[in-house]
Design a protein around this motif. Sequence first.
Motif, PDB file in Angstrom:
ATOM      1  N   ASN A  92      49.011  33.604  42.351  1.00 38.80           N
ATOM      2  CA  ASN A  92      47.608  33.178  42.326  1.00 38.80           C
ATOM      3  C   ASN A  92      47.058  33.131  40.904  1.00 38.80           C
ATOM      4  O   ASN A  92      46.338  32.198  40.535  1.00 38.80           O
ATOM      5  CB  ASN A  92      46.740  34.095  43.196  1.00 38.80           C
ATOM      6  CG  ASN A  92      46.945  33.841  44.665  1.00 38.80           C
ATOM      7  OD1 ASN A  92      46.983  32.702  45.103  1.00 38.80           O
ATOM      8  ND2 ASN A  92      47.091  34.905  45.438  1.00 38.80           N
TER       9      ASN A  92
ATOM     10  N   THR B  71      44.484  26.608  49.357  1.00 43.15           N
ATOM     11  CA  THR B  71      43.501  27.678  49.536  1.00 43.15           C
ATOM     12  C   THR B  71      42.440  27.656  48.442  1.00 43.15           C
ATOM     13  O   THR B  71      41.250  27.759  48.723  1.00 43.15           O
ATOM     14  CB  THR B  71      44.196  29.057  49.555  1.00 43.15           C
ATOM     15  OG1 THR B  71      45.166  29.058  50.589  1.00 43.15           O
ATOM     16  CG2 THR B  71      43.197  30.170  49.777  1.00 43.15           C
TER      17      THR B  71
ATOM     18  N   VAL C  53      48.813  28.194  48.167  1.00 39.95           N
ATOM     19  CA  VAL C  53      47.914  28.565  47.072  1.00 39.95           C
ATOM     20  C   VAL C  53      47.076  27.372  46.645  1.00 39.95           C
ATOM     21  O   VAL C  53      45.856  27.488  46.471  1.00 39.95           O
ATOM     22  CB  VAL C  53      48.724  29.128  45.871  1.00 39.95           C
ATOM     23  CG1 VAL C  53      47.885  29.183  44.610  1.00 39.95           C
ATOM     24  CG2 VAL C  53      49.261  30.498  46.199  1.00 39.95           C
TER      25      VAL C  53
END
Length: 154
Positions: free
Chosen positions: A107, A150, A147
Amino acid sequence: MSISEIKRKLADYCVYQDRSHWEVEQKMKSYGYLNEEERGEIIIWLIQNNFLNEERFACSYARGKFYQKNWGKIKIKMGLKQKKIPEKLVEKGLQEIKEEDYLEVLNLLAKKKWEILPREASVFNKRKKLSMYLSQKGYESFLVYEVINTFYEN
């Protein structure tokens, strides 16, 4: 060069940094001709004196490549296989990486890369470049897409 000198040099080589058996064998080749019996004797001596340990190597390689270079598991696994590490030890090495750390680093890398991509680029192109970057770092495609979707839906 005598066998004892080669043992000392290889011990120093292994002390400086954990090595795989394959790396040590490659280094032995650089010292000139050694017959199979001599090479075996040296390897056994290095193992018995704890200079050479493939399990320790696999674990430290995986930890180092992840925590220092932020490599993903795919790239780490390929690196270990290139060094002729058995699959069982590759898996043991990958277990050294904590799952929460893995996702956190993924992230963080995604966020940093997203921020430095050109502002004028289309969202599609930014996502594509981010996907390629994270894939090249060795992260699994399903995690990369998760990722990207999101955090960067707009």
